[in-house]
Scaffold this active site. Sequence first.
Site, PDB file in Angstrom:
ATOM      1  N   CYS A  19       0.861  -1.178   0.000  1.00 26.45           N
ATOM      2  CA  CYS A  19       0.000   0.000   0.000  1.00 26.45           C
ATOM      3  C   CYS A  19       0.899   1.229   0.000  1.00 26.45           C
ATOM      4  CB  CYS A  19      -0.945  -0.016   1.201  1.00 26.45           C
ATOM      5  SG  CYS A  19      -0.091   0.042   2.795  1.00 26.45           S
ATOM      6  N   ARG A  20       0.465   2.291   0.618  1.00 23.65           N
ATOM      7  CA  ARG A  20       1.262   3.517   0.655  1.00 23.65           C
ATOM      8  C   ARG A  20       2.428   3.383   1.628  1.00 23.65           C
ATOM      9  NH1 ARG A  20       1.301   8.363   3.583  1.00 23.65           N
ATOM     10  NH2 ARG A  20       1.919  10.154   2.324  1.00 23.65           N
TER      11      ARG A  20
END
Length: 104
Positions: free
Chosen positions: A62-63
């Site tokens: 993800c981020r």
Amino acid sequence: MEIVTVDELKKKIEENEDFQLVDVRETFEYETSNINGENIPLANILLEKDKISKDKPVIIHCRSGKRSAQAVKLLEGQGFSNLANLEGGIIAWRDQFDPDMIVY
């Protein structure tokens, strides 16, 4: 939970290893920047679990690594045992390999 670093991921990509990369960020984040993973947002991860391989290693990112860690836990609860979380997420990838990458 198994952890993969961005250096390990880059090596797997360069060596054409057989694995699946899953990006659990929202679609708008994925469209801003991505590293060619399959986009399955965290909110849909259980609904779309059939898109995730059980036959080869799967790296989820993800981020920053938090949402992907949640995804790994949810999927492990569904019987997956071939998952790893990308440490630091796409931010770590940008910092290590692509400083011009825009990360939402």
